[in-house]
Design a protein around this motif. Structure first.
Motif, PDB file in Angstrom:
ATOM      1  N   UNK A  21       6.406  -0.795  -9.085  1.00 60.97           N
ATOM      2  CA  UNK A  21       5.267   0.084  -9.341  1.00 60.97           C
ATOM      3  C   UNK A  21       5.613   1.155 -10.372  1.00 60.97           C
ATOM      4  N   UNK A  22       6.855   1.645 -10.329  1.00 55.59           N
ATOM      5  CA  UNK A  22       7.268   2.748 -11.196  1.00 55.59           C
ATOM      6  C   UNK A  22       7.883   2.267 -12.505  1.00 55.59           C
ATOM      7  N   UNK A  23       7.932   0.968 -12.750  1.00 55.89           N
ATOM      8  CA  UNK A  23       8.536   0.475 -13.986  1.00 55.89           C
ATOM      9  C   UNK A  23       7.846   1.104 -15.189  1.00 55.89           C
ATOM     10  N   UNK A  24       8.612   1.440 -16.200  1.00 57.34           N
ATOM     11  CA  UNK A  24       8.070   2.083 -17.388  1.00 57.34           C
ATOM     12  C   UNK A  24       8.531   3.513 -17.527  1.00 57.34           C
ATOM     13  N   UNK A  25       9.027   4.090 -16.431  1.00 56.53           N
ATOM     14  CA  UNK A  25       9.571   5.438 -16.488  1.00 56.53           C
ATOM     15  C   UNK A  25      10.999   5.386 -17.025  1.00 56.53           C
ATOM     16  N   UNK A  26      11.260   6.118 -18.086  1.00 57.14           N
ATOM     17  CA  UNK A  26      12.604   6.149 -18.654  1.00 57.14           C
ATOM     18  C   UNK A  26      13.370   7.339 -18.084  1.00 57.14           C
ATOM     19  N   UNK A  27      13.681   7.275 -16.823  1.00 56.81           N
ATOM     20  CA  UNK A  27      14.446   8.354 -16.222  1.00 56.81           C
ATOM     21  C   UNK A  27      15.349   7.807 -15.133  1.00 56.81           C
ATOM     22  N   UNK A  28      16.110   8.692 -14.532  1.00 57.98           N
ATOM     23  CA  UNK A  28      17.124   8.275 -13.566  1.00 57.98           C
ATOM     24  C   UNK A  28      16.531   7.828 -12.235  1.00 57.98           C
ATOM     25  N   UNK A  29      15.266   8.113 -11.976  1.00 53.72           N
ATOM     26  CA  UNK A  29      14.678   7.762 -10.683  1.00 53.72           C
ATOM     27  C   UNK A  29      14.641   6.244 -10.503  1.00 53.72           C
TER      28      UNK A  29
ATOM     29  N   UNK B  10       0.829  -1.204   0.000  1.00 58.30           N
ATOM     30  CA  UNK B  10       0.000   0.000   0.000  1.00 58.30           C
ATOM     31  C   UNK B  10       0.863   1.254   0.000  1.00 58.30           C
ATOM     32  N   UNK B  11       1.977   1.193   0.725  1.00 59.53           N
ATOM     33  CA  UNK B  11       2.882   2.344   0.743  1.00 59.53           C
ATOM     34  C   UNK B  11       3.450   2.630  -0.633  1.00 59.53           C
ATOM     35  N   UNK B  12       3.822   1.570  -1.362  1.00 60.17           N
ATOM     36  CA  UNK B  12       4.368   1.742  -2.706  1.00 60.17           C
ATOM     37  C   UNK B  12       3.305   2.297  -3.647  1.00 60.17           C
ATOM     38  N   UNK B  13       2.066   1.849  -3.494  1.00 58.77           N
ATOM     39  CA  UNK B  13       0.985   2.372  -4.325  1.00 58.77           C
ATOM     40  C   UNK B  13       0.755   3.855  -4.046  1.00 58.77           C
ATOM     41  N   UNK B  14       0.865   4.245  -2.768  1.00 56.64           N
ATOM     42  CA  UNK B  14       0.704   5.649  -2.416  1.00 56.64           C
ATOM     43  C   UNK B  14       1.815   6.492  -3.034  1.00 56.64           C
ATOM     44  N   UNK B  15       3.044   5.996  -2.975  1.00 58.97           N
ATOM     45  CA  UNK B  15       4.162   6.700  -3.594  1.00 58.97           C
ATOM     46  C   UNK B  15       3.931   6.845  -5.092  1.00 58.97           C
ATOM     47  N   UNK B  16       3.428   5.794  -5.727  1.00 62.82           N
ATOM     48  CA  UNK B  16       3.173   5.835  -7.162  1.00 62.82           C
ATOM     49  C   UNK B  16       2.103   6.864  -7.497  1.00 62.82           C
ATOM     50  N   UNK B  17       1.090   6.976  -6.637  1.00 62.28           N
ATOM     51  CA  UNK B  17       0.044   7.974  -6.838  1.00 62.28           C
ATOM     52  C   UNK B  17       0.625   9.385  -6.772  1.00 62.28           C
TER      53      UNK B  17
ATOM     54  N   UNK C   5       3.635  10.184  -7.359  1.00 61.50           N
ATOM     55  CA  UNK C   5       4.473  10.320  -8.551  1.00 61.50           C
ATOM     56  C   UNK C   5       3.625  10.730  -9.757  1.00 61.50           C
ATOM     57  N   UNK C   6       2.445  10.121  -9.910  1.00 60.93           N
ATOM     58  CA  UNK C   6       1.594  10.407 -11.055  1.00 60.93           C
ATOM     59  C   UNK C   6       0.996  11.804 -11.003  1.00 60.93           C
ATOM     60  N   UNK C   7       0.903  12.402  -9.813  1.00 61.93           N
ATOM     61  CA  UNK C   7       0.346  13.751  -9.695  1.00 61.93           C
ATOM     62  C   UNK C   7       1.255  14.798 -10.315  1.00 61.93           C
ATOM     63  N   UNK C   8       2.538  14.529 -10.346  1.00 59.60           N
ATOM     64  CA  UNK C   8       3.496  15.475 -10.925  1.00 59.60           C
ATOM     65  C   UNK C   8       4.681  14.686 -11.454  1.00 59.60           C
ATOM     66  N   UNK C   9       4.749  14.534 -12.768  1.00 55.78           N
ATOM     67  CA  UNK C   9       5.782  13.701 -13.385  1.00 55.78           C
ATOM     68  C   UNK C   9       7.081  14.454 -13.643  1.00 55.78           C
ATOM     69  N   UNK C  10       7.119  15.729 -13.306  1.00 56.67           N
ATOM     70  CA  UNK C  10       8.334  16.492 -13.559  1.00 56.67           C
ATOM     71  C   UNK C  10       9.481  15.976 -12.692  1.00 56.67           C
ATOM     72  N   UNK C  11      10.673  15.872 -13.259  1.00 51.90           N
ATOM     73  CA  UNK C  11      11.807  15.333 -12.490  1.00 51.90           C
ATOM     74  C   UNK C  11      12.221  16.217 -11.315  1.00 51.90           C
ATOM     75  N   UNK C  12      11.840  17.493 -11.340  1.00 49.94           N
ATOM     76  CA  UNK C  12      12.208  18.391 -10.244  1.00 49.94           C
ATOM     77  C   UNK C  12      11.050  18.644  -9.288  1.00 49.94           C
ATOM     78  N   UNK C  13      10.020  17.779  -9.322  1.00 46.98           N
ATOM     79  CA  UNK C  13       8.888  17.957  -8.406  1.00 46.98           C
ATOM     80  C   UNK C  13       9.346  17.782  -6.965  1.00 46.98           C
TER      81      UNK C  13
END
Length: 242
Positions: free
Chosen positions: A61-69, A1-8, A10-18
């Protein structure tokens, strides 16, 4: 559930400097700097185990993002696993195996050298103490089987193929079924099971017959139980088509 919350978040602001991603990076950097200190105490090692499992869940949960995170999370996971391997206990080995069962395939792609060292260390432990850690043998067998992914060996065949490096194995979209012994079922065995389903009149599409025979976790919530049943139905339909 914690990972799902983090993913949520993340989806609210996809900018790398959020703000969220900035705080996540700070937390990951801090955790990595503290891992060595935590490992000096048996009680504190629990923090490393729990964080490794949480990060593995977040990583998937975050797989699919092509970034350094994603890479940063992967680096933190394999670093924690390496530290746990240096202090071999039943709890640490169990945590390593659970993490690898969840994310071993993807970690092997993102951190290949670190993963080779981790697998080699597990192989050494298994060779020195055969059967002491049942999950270790299971994970090693899974890794040797490409982490349960089915591979097609078909390669492209143009005229310059000799001068090109071999292409990486391609994953097949066909479902893979395993028997009680953990071995992959042959096409003949899959056809036989599909024929048995037809003979008994089960059709997994509009009926929930047989649900009472499933060995479900009593703590499984309704959403997970429904998803699990749908997965089984899809597997049966795929077997009938093959």
């Amino acid at each position: 559930m914690g990972a799902k919350l983090y993913n949520l978040l993340h989806m609210l602001n996809l900018k790398p400097d959020s703000l969220f991603h900035t705080l996540l990076k700070c937390k990951l950097d801090y955790h990595q700097s503290e891992v060595a200190k935590y490992m000096q105490s048996t009680d504190q090692q629990q923090k490393v185990r729990e964080t490794a499992l949480f990060l593995a869940e977040l990583y998937m949960q975050l797989r699919g993002d092509d970034d350094a995170r994603i890479q940063l999370i992967a680096v933190n996971i394999v670093y924690s696993l390496s530290q746990l391997l240096a202090f071999e206990t039943a709890e640490n080995v169990r945590c390593i195996c659970q993490t690898l069962k969840l994310a071993g395939y993807d970690l092997s792609a993102d951190c290949p050298q670190d993963m080779q060292q981790i697998i080699a260390a597990l192989q050494t432990i298994e060779a020195m103490f055969p059967g002491k850690y049942a999950m270790a043998a299971s994970v090693l067998a899974l890794q040797e089987n490409n982490w349960g992914r089915k591979i097609s060996n078909a390669l492209g065949g143009d005229d310059d193929a000799v001068n090109k490096p071999p292409e990486p194995p391609r994953l097949s979209d066909e479902p893979v079924f395993y028997g009680p012994d953990g071995r992959e079922l042959t096409a003949e065995e899959t056809d036989f099971l599909a024929a048995e389903d037809d003979a008994t009149g089960s059709d997994g599409d509009d009926s929930d017959e047989g649900d009472n025979e499933l060995d479900l976790d009593p703590e499984m919530d309704e959403e997970t139980e429904r998803a699990y049943k749908d997965f089984l139905k899809q597997g049966k339909k795929a077997a009938k088509k093959s």
